[in-house]
Scaffold this active site. Structure first.
Site, mmCIF file in Angstrom:
data_model
loop_
_atom_site.group_PDB
_atom_site.id
_atom_site.type_symbol
_atom_site.label_atom_id
_atom_site.label_comp_id
_atom_site.label_asym_id
_atom_site.label_seq_id
_atom_site.Cartn_x
_atom_site.Cartn_y
_atom_site.Cartn_z
ATOM 1 N N GLN A 162 0.807 -1.219 0.000
ATOM 2 C CA GLN A 162 0.000 0.000 0.000
ATOM 3 C C GLN A 162 0.842 1.272 0.000
ATOM 4 O O GLN A 162 1.827 1.393 0.733
ATOM 5 C CB GLN A 162 -0.941 -0.016 1.201
ATOM 6 C CG GLN A 162 -1.935 -1.155 1.107
ATOM 7 C CD GLN A 162 -2.963 -1.176 2.210
ATOM 8 O OE1 GLN A 162 -3.321 -2.259 2.674
ATOM 9 N NE2 GLN A 162 -3.468 -0.036 2.627
ATOM 10 N N GLU A 239 -7.092 -2.621 8.726
ATOM 11 C CA GLU A 239 -7.100 -2.715 7.265
ATOM 12 C C GLU A 239 -7.383 -4.162 6.823
ATOM 13 O O GLU A 239 -8.109 -4.395 5.857
ATOM 14 C CB GLU A 239 -5.745 -2.234 6.735
ATOM 15 C CG GLU A 239 -5.675 -2.047 5.238
ATOM 16 C CD GLU A 239 -6.307 -0.741 4.759
ATOM 17 O OE1 GLU A 239 -6.916 -0.023 5.565
ATOM 18 O OE2 GLU A 239 -6.196 -0.480 3.556
ATOM 19 N N ARG A 266 2.510 -1.537 4.170
ATOM 20 C CA ARG A 266 2.779 -0.209 3.588
ATOM 21 C C ARG A 266 4.147 -0.241 2.928
ATOM 22 O O ARG A 266 5.117 -0.732 3.533
ATOM 23 C CB ARG A 266 2.774 0.838 4.700
ATOM 24 C CG ARG A 266 2.994 2.253 4.228
ATOM 25 C CD ARG A 266 1.766 2.937 3.715
ATOM 26 N NE ARG A 266 0.761 3.100 4.750
ATOM 27 C CZ ARG A 266 -0.552 3.167 4.512
ATOM 28 N NH1 ARG A 266 -1.013 3.058 3.272
ATOM 29 N NH2 ARG A 266 -1.399 3.308 5.499
ATOM 30 N N HIS A 273 -1.901 1.582 -4.840
ATOM 31 C CA HIS A 273 -1.900 0.368 -4.030
ATOM 32 C C HIS A 273 -1.745 -0.836 -4.958
ATOM 33 O O HIS A 273 -2.397 -0.916 -6.007
ATOM 34 C CB HIS A 273 -3.231 0.215 -3.277
ATOM 35 C CG HIS A 273 -3.344 1.073 -2.047
ATOM 36 N ND1 HIS A 273 -2.369 1.933 -1.617
ATOM 37 C CD2 HIS A 273 -4.356 1.170 -1.135
ATOM 38 C CE1 HIS A 273 -2.767 2.534 -0.499
ATOM 39 N NE2 HIS A 273 -3.970 2.097 -0.184
HETATM 40 N N1 HSE Z 1 -6.570 2.620 4.941
HETATM 41 C C1 HSE Z 1 -6.007 2.811 3.653
HETATM 42 C C2 HSE Z 1 -4.516 2.941 3.735
HETATM 43 C C3 HSE Z 1 -6.576 4.030 3.006
HETATM 44 O O1 HSE Z 1 -4.034 3.252 4.823
HETATM 45 O O2 HSE Z 1 -3.829 2.747 2.763
HETATM 46 C C4 HSE Z 1 -7.728 3.794 2.101
HETATM 47 O O3 HSE Z 1 -8.935 3.482 2.696
#
Ligand code: HSE
Length: 368
Positions: A162, A239, A266, A273
């Site tokens: 992400q 998430e 992340r 993403h």
């Molecule tokens: N929660 C997501 C993120 C964002 O942190 O990438 C999109 O909903």
């Protein structure tokens, strides 16, 4: 012409939404009113209807004069304002990017290329709260919705990569500052072709301790963070919980859910993403048929040939960023059998992941 109030239009998702609305000529089809929580009565953006002033986004009477409200202001605003509007008897349509209302029974998660039948059924029974899905979930279903719609999926794992944009604008800025810190630390040695890579690495890694981390919470540049959003205390990040909960709600499968689960990570991408999935099909299926089913779902799926050159050219955040493409590639069977398929997808977190489903829902309501 419907009177449409826009709140939170200056933030990251809101400004992408307004830009898309300008591109698609949406403002010509509505009577737009811009609201602000802090700048009421200052000049509003001119979107083709001449000069106007910002309304007060905390003035429920002014908001209630709108047929449709579109909020990108965030969950705290939704929680403060939405219940007041409904309690006061406002029966307009509320379109929202925030997660606050998403899992409420009478709210619909909107992703019309995937769940138009769910949206139409809800419209017919008088639904009024239309909420954009979590970006990762929306992008996952934009990619693989075709297989779900055909009822072919027994279960699916999704391992995410992400972008910083999902965490917020400050995090995007900080990611670049962190990248700069790495480069600065190594620069003297990098400029010397005779320097040893181990020395360059040692300098760069030492920079982890001095990097700015106020927004992200840890070094992300040159690293990754295998935890996205809050700790739910049961081994899941928030998430990860959303994949199954929101995914099945979007698909209209909440009472007979398909297991969708995985780890969320992340990485140092800016606004796309990516996700690697394993799909357990109910029966073995040739890859050509899997590709056909995915591509037929809607016009934004772009199948990428499962070859090195095509993948590196077309299946990366750098290739997809700023576009509405949902790139899907690396599609092949797994060694476990021809009922197991793996694939990789990339989508822009701010477009299909956030702004575009809202824009299309607005369009759908004004054309209804
Ligand atoms: N929660 C997501 C993120 C964002 O942190 O990438 C999109 O909903």
């Amino acid at each position: 012409m419907k009177r449409v109030g826009l709140i939170g239009w200056r933030g990251m998702v809101g400004s992408v939404l307004v830009a898309r609305m300008r591109e698609e000529g949406d403002f010509a089809a509505i009577d737009p009113h811009f609201f602000s929580t802090t700048q009421a009565s200052k000049p509003a953006p001119d979107v083709g209807h001449g000069p106007s002033r910002l309304g007060d986004a905390n003035d429920t009477a002014a908001l209630a004069a709108c047929d449709i409200l579109v909020s990108c202001q965030g969950g705290d605003y939704t929680e403060a304002v939405h219940p007041k509007l409904r309690a006061a008897g406002w029966r307009g349509h509320w379109i929202d990017a925030a997660s606050a209302l998403r899992l409420q029974d009478d709210a619909v998660i909107i992703l019309d290329p995937v769940n138009r039948p769910v949206i139409d059924a809800a419209l017919a029974t008088g639904a009024r709260d239309w909420i954009g899905g979590n970006c990762t979930v929306s992008l996952m279903l934009m990619a693989f919705g075709g297989l779900f719609r055909a009822g072919l999926v027994e279960w699916m794992t999704t391992m995410t990569y992400q972008a910083a944009s999902g965490a917020g604008a400050q995090q995007m800025r900080e990611l670049l500052q962190q990248m700069g810190a790495l480069h600065t630390a190594a620069r003297g040695l990098l400029d010397d072709p005779a320097s040893a890579i181990i020395d360059i690495d040692r300098r760069a890694m030492a920079a982890f301790d001095a990097m700015p981390v106020a927004a992200i919470g840890a070094p992300l540049a040159g690293s990754l963070l295998p935890w996205v959003d809050r700790d739910l205390g049961n081994g899941y990040s928030r998430e990860e919980f959303k994949a199954g909960a929101e995914g099945n709600k979007i698909l209209g499968l909440a009472s007979t859910p398909v297991p969708i689960d995985g780890l969320c990570v992340r990485i140092g991408a800016m606004r796309c993403h990516s996700q690697a999935v394993t799909i357990k099909l109910k029966e073995a299926m040739p890859i050509s048929e899997v590709e056909r089913t995915l591509a037929a779902a809607h016009p934004w799926v772009r199948i990428v040939l499962n070859e090195r050159e095509a993948t590196l050219a077309g299946l990366t955040p750098a290739a997809v960023t700023g576009t509405l493409d949902i790139a899907v590639g690396r599609i092949r069977h797994l060694a476990m059998g021809d009922d197991f398929v793996t694939a990789f997808t990339v989508g822009d977190q701010l477009l299909w992941g956030a702004a575009e489903p809202l824009r299309r829902m607005l369009r759908l309501l004004i054309e209804a």
